[in-house]
Design an enzyme around this catalytic site. Structure first.
Site, short mmCIF file in Angstrom:
data_model
loop_
_atom_site.label_atom_id
_atom_site.label_comp_id
_atom_site.label_asym_id
_atom_site.label_seq_id
_atom_site.Cartn_x
_atom_site.Cartn_y
_atom_site.Cartn_z
N CYS A 155 1.18 11.76 5.65
CA CYS A 155 1.20 13.31 5.94
C CYS A 155 2.49 13.73 6.39
O CYS A 155 3.18 13.41 7.63
CB CYS A 155 0.05 13.72 6.78
SG CYS A 155 -1.55 13.23 6.11
N ARG A 209 7.70 10.38 2.06
CA ARG A 209 6.83 9.96 2.95
C ARG A 209 5.43 9.52 2.28
O ARG A 209 4.69 8.73 2.86
CB ARG A 209 6.40 10.97 3.87
CG ARG A 209 7.70 11.24 5.03
CD ARG A 209 7.76 12.30 5.97
NE ARG A 209 6.59 12.16 6.82
CZ ARG A 209 6.70 11.68 8.05
NH1 ARG A 209 7.58 11.27 8.56
NH2 ARG A 209 5.41 11.65 8.89
N TRP A 221 -1.71 12.85 2.74
CA TRP A 221 -2.14 11.35 2.30
C TRP A 221 -3.74 11.04 2.85
O TRP A 221 -3.77 10.87 4.13
CB TRP A 221 -1.17 10.36 3.10
CG TRP A 221 -1.06 9.09 2.39
CD1 TRP A 221 -0.37 8.80 1.09
CD2 TRP A 221 -1.48 7.91 3.11
NE1 TRP A 221 -0.35 7.52 0.89
CE2 TRP A 221 -1.03 7.09 1.83
CE3 TRP A 221 -2.47 7.57 3.96
CZ2 TRP A 221 -1.58 5.61 2.00
CZ3 TRP A 221 -2.83 6.30 4.18
CH2 TRP A 221 -2.28 5.38 3.35
N ASN A 278 -1.70 15.65 11.16
CA ASN A 278 -1.45 14.14 10.64
C ASN A 278 -1.94 13.28 11.80
O ASN A 278 -1.83 13.47 12.91
CB ASN A 278 0.29 13.97 10.76
CG ASN A 278 0.68 12.75 10.30
OD1 ASN A 278 -0.24 11.70 9.88
ND2 ASN A 278 1.93 12.24 10.73
N GLY A 279 -2.57 12.41 11.20
CA GLY A 279 -3.26 11.23 12.23
C GLY A 279 -4.84 11.12 11.90
O GLY A 279 -5.35 11.57 10.69
N GLU A 332 9.16 -11.26 -0.23
CA GLU A 332 9.50 -10.11 -0.30
C GLU A 332 9.61 -9.58 -1.74
O GLU A 332 9.34 -8.14 -1.99
CB GLU A 332 11.16 -9.75 0.29
CG GLU A 332 11.61 -8.48 0.41
CD GLU A 332 11.05 -7.29 0.77
OE1 GLU A 332 10.08 -7.30 1.27
OE2 GLU A 332 11.47 -6.12 0.53
N LYS A 359 8.10 -6.26 -3.54
CA LYS A 359 8.66 -5.09 -4.20
C LYS A 359 8.20 -4.93 -5.61
O LYS A 359 8.09 -3.86 -6.17
CB LYS A 359 10.14 -5.55 -4.50
CG LYS A 359 11.08 -5.38 -3.25
CD LYS A 359 11.20 -4.06 -2.91
CE LYS A 359 10.28 -3.81 -1.78
NZ LYS A 359 10.39 -3.92 -0.34
N GLU A 385 4.76 -3.24 -5.50
CA GLU A 385 4.77 -1.85 -5.26
C GLU A 385 5.29 -1.07 -6.23
O GLU A 385 4.98 0.13 -6.60
CB GLU A 385 5.88 -1.80 -4.15
CG GLU A 385 5.29 -1.68 -2.47
CD GLU A 385 6.21 -1.51 -1.68
OE1 GLU A 385 6.37 -0.57 -0.76
OE2 GLU A 385 7.35 -2.58 -1.44
N HIS A 403 -1.35 -27.26 -4.64
CA HIS A 403 -2.32 -27.03 -3.87
C HIS A 403 -3.24 -26.28 -4.17
O HIS A 403 -3.87 -25.42 -3.16
CB HIS A 403 -1.82 -26.95 -2.17
CG HIS A 403 -1.10 -28.51 -1.59
ND1 HIS A 403 -1.59 -29.37 -1.43
CD2 HIS A 403 0.14 -28.48 -1.59
CE1 HIS A 403 -0.79 -30.42 -1.15
NE2 HIS A 403 0.53 -29.84 -0.92
N LYS A 445 5.78 6.05 3.02
CA LYS A 445 6.99 5.70 3.58
C LYS A 445 6.93 5.21 5.11
O LYS A 445 7.09 4.09 5.49
CB LYS A 445 8.27 6.46 3.60
CG LYS A 445 9.54 6.06 4.02
CD LYS A 445 10.14 4.85 3.06
CE LYS A 445 11.25 4.43 3.47
NZ LYS A 445 11.57 3.05 2.88
C1 F6R Z 1 7.79 -2.25 1.74
C2 F6R Z 1 7.47 -1.35 2.61
C3 F6R Z 1 6.51 -1.34 3.60
C4 F6R Z 1 7.23 -1.15 4.91
C5 F6R Z 1 6.15 -1.38 6.13
C6 F6R Z 1 6.69 -1.41 7.44
O1 F6R Z 1 8.65 -1.93 0.70
O2 F6R Z 1 8.35 -0.33 2.60
O3 F6R Z 1 5.88 -2.77 3.55
O4 F6R Z 1 8.39 -2.07 5.14
O5 F6R Z 1 5.29 -0.18 5.88
O6 F6R Z 1 7.42 -0.16 7.52
P1 F6R Z 1 8.73 -0.10 8.81
O7 F6R Z 1 9.66 -1.15 8.71
O8 F6R Z 1 9.15 1.23 8.73
O9 F6R Z 1 7.81 -0.46 9.99
#
Ligand code: F6R
Length: 586
Positions: free
Chosen positions: A2, A27, A74, A100-101, A463, A467, A470, A486, A581
């Site tokens: 949010c 965000r 959100w 927010n929260g 990773e 990606k 997502e 396994h 984000k």
């Molecule tokens: C993946 C992604 C999330 C963040 C995670 C931690 O692309 O963006 O998995 O890595 O939410 O976020 P930070 O690094 O901001 O604590």
């Protein structure tokens, strides 16, 4: 997650608020709303969708008045509906809130309010706060007292801005971000500096447990116990002003393309802190790395690099798992925290627990004025500039660059890392778009992708899978090569694509064996390597470089592949569905 914006000034508020909400879109959100005040009347418009869409259909920007609040939601409590979108008004219609929260005791508070005759239009915890304020205001007839009473009744994490029909704006912050932008004859109250950076770079950072009141007389700040506070005005870093896509189609592509430069800058303006962190690691009894999502994958690589090259034992811990097992942090340890935003709720909660276990908190952070920075004894800055695309790209390689710098110091140069060479190699990979675009066209049809890597390449496989899921919504999984037999081998058939991360290093032969095992079950193989092999259906070439430097390079073509597959699937790479984000709720 949010976003909140409040405006108090001389201009028409609504267009400023809509613009601010657009700048904070990264965000993540599902609905939008704006409320303004004009001549003791509050106007509210809100609905599901993107800021531009809702503005187009409801004409949010046309609302009258010089004071207002706005929000992108959100969903946490209650479905994605127009009714649940913010702002929410109290029963009297004279008080309106954006929030927010998460309020953990909202059911109990709601039941009490209902017993006292209050009714609710939404399923949100937010509507409970605004009615609680109305109840307290009728008791105390004083805005400050009613807000202090209200925050004392709330359990959970929150940041909110409340607008009264006389134009008074009040904000409160408790473990969710809230910053005040100080403009010429105007104030902006925002979750993020991007909410006001176009208008001013002067800001006051509220701390947890602060409230702010703006009325016709002044701006005042108090602690939750009512004490008046004097807060310094800080200059917001200029880097935040640079939030345009430029000629790029998406922020994600821009941020992927910036990496030859950002890896060079990583940690460079906090070199003393880097030296100190190395010193702490050398002398600590236990060293833990923690983070969430991508940042946790960087923590995994920290473990692999540090044990392989520096013979230093470190333990990577998923931040949210520390909440379940606080005992994983032994007393008097150091916790190295990786976070792009510095605002992830799970990460901050892990820090809180680690502090209770007497751990020292050292951080590697991109957002230099974040909550995590305030909680840390020492901070290394990633320095990669604002990352707007929801998927972490340049912040991941900035985290890796800093981990490399630390490891290299721990092993006294044993890896022979040359960041100029890494930068050149990344630039070379970034010239290879057409090959990757062609593979993305094939992946469009696929429902499962596996990514295999061994040793230092395993965290990169994790990773890469993150990606892909997502950005493309395709099921993707990272697998350590040795684990294939396994279990995962049972999944291999002609419907599956497998990406093999396989530079010509000590893991090469075993990984090629994996490729044969997979190919004989009919799956298609994409090899990411400096060396071609006939087993690959597609070869994504990366430059040859000294062995320790491959991990930071091999993720780049997979970021591009995830980006182009998203384009092929017609999903929005900058704002993947259901994701935010800054994940500021647990
Ligand atoms: C993946 C992604 C999330 C963040 C995670 C931690 O692309 O963006 O998995 O890595 O939410 O976020 P930070 O690094 O901001 O604590």
């Amino acid at each position: 997650m949010c976003s909140i914006i409040g405006y108090y000034g001389k201009e028409i508020a609504a267009p400023i608020i809509v613009k601010a909400l657009k700048r904070m879109e990264y965000r993540g959100y599902d609905s939008v709303g704006v409320a303004t005040k004009s001549e003791n009347q509050i106007y509210v418009k809100k609905g599901i969708g993107k800021v531009a869409e809702v503005n187009e259909s409801l004409k949010l920007s046309n609302l009258p008045g010089n004071i207002g609040i706005g929000h992108t939601r959100w969903a946490t409590h209650g479905k994605v509906t127009d009714e649940n979108a913010h702002p929410h008004s109290s029963n009297s219609g004279k008080i309106t809130i954006v929030h927010n929260g998460v309020i953990e005791n909202f059911t109990e508070l709601k039941e009490n309010l209902q017993k006292n005759g209050f009714t609710f239009k939404s399923e949100t915890d937010t509507e409970v706060i605004v009615n609680l304020i109305q109840q307290n205001l009728s008791k105390y007839s004083d805005v400050k007292k009613s807000i202090l009473k209200t925050v004392s009744q709330l359990k959970g994490h929150f940041a909110f801005v409340v607008m009264f029909d006389d134009g008074t704006l009040v904000a409160a912050r408790f473990h969710e971000p809230l910053i005040i932008g100080i403009g010429k004859n105007s104030y902006f109250i925002s979750s993020d500096v991007l909410g006001f950076i176009e208008n001013t770079d002067d800001a006051i950072y509220l701390d947890n447990g602060n409230i702010m009141i703006i009325d016709s007389s002044d701006l005042k700040i108090f602690s939750f116990d009512g004490t008046k506070l004097k807060k310094p005005i800080t200059k917001v870093a200029k880097e935040f002003a640079d939030v345009n896509k430029g000629d790029y189609a998406h922020f994600t592509l821009k941020e992927i393309s910036e990496q030859p430069d950002t890896i060079l800058k990583a940690g460079e303006d906090t070199l003393e802190a880097l030296e100190n962190m190395v010193d702490f690691i050398k002398h600590a009894k236990n060293v833990y790395f923690t983070g969430s999502g991508t940042s946790f994958n960087a923590a995994l690589l920290a473990k692999n690099l540090m044990s392989k090259y520096a013979k230093v034992k470190v333990e990577p811990l998923i931040s949210s798992e520390i909440l379940s097992i606080p005992e994983s942090i032994e007393p008097n340890s150091i916790l190295i925290v990786l976070s792009q935003s510095g605002e992830s709720a799970d990460v901050l909660e892990a820090v809180n627990i680690a502090k209770q276990q007497t751990a020292k908190i050292l951080s590697i952070v991109n957002s230099s004025l974040s909550s995590l920075v305030q909680e840390s004894s020492l901070v290394i800055r990633m320095g990669c500039g604002p990352e707007i695309g929801v998927a972490a790209t340049k912040s991941f390689t900035a985290e890796l660059a800093i981990i490399y710098k630390i490891t290299e110091k721990l092993c006294e140069g044993c890896m022979g890392i040359d960041f100029n060479k890494i930068s050149e190699a990344i630039s070379k990979v970034l010239t290879n778009h057409s090959k990757i675009q062609a593979i993305a066209k094939e992946l469009k049809q696929v429902s499962d992708i596996y990514v295999i890597g061994r040793g230092v390449h395993y965290p990169i496989a994790m990773e890469a899978a993150l990606k892909l899921k997502e950005l493309t919504y395709i099921h993707a999984e990272g697998i350590a090569g040795g684990e294939l037999k396994h279990g995962p081998l049972a999944l291999m058939d002609s419907n599956v694509y497998v990406i093999i991360i396989n530079p010509d290093d000590s893991t090469y032969t075993d990984t090629i064996t994996n490729a044969h095992e997979i190919k004989s079950r009919g799956a298609k193989i994409i090899g990411v390597s400096n060396k071609n092999n006939e087993i690959y259906d597609h070869w994504i070439q990366i430059p040859k470089i000294d062995e320790p430097m491959y991990p930071i390079i091999e993720i780049i073509p997979i970021q591009l592949l995830a980006y182009y597959s998203a384009i092929e699937k017609d999903t929005d790479p900058d704002y993947p569905r259901n994701l935010a984000k800054s994940v500021t709720v647990k």
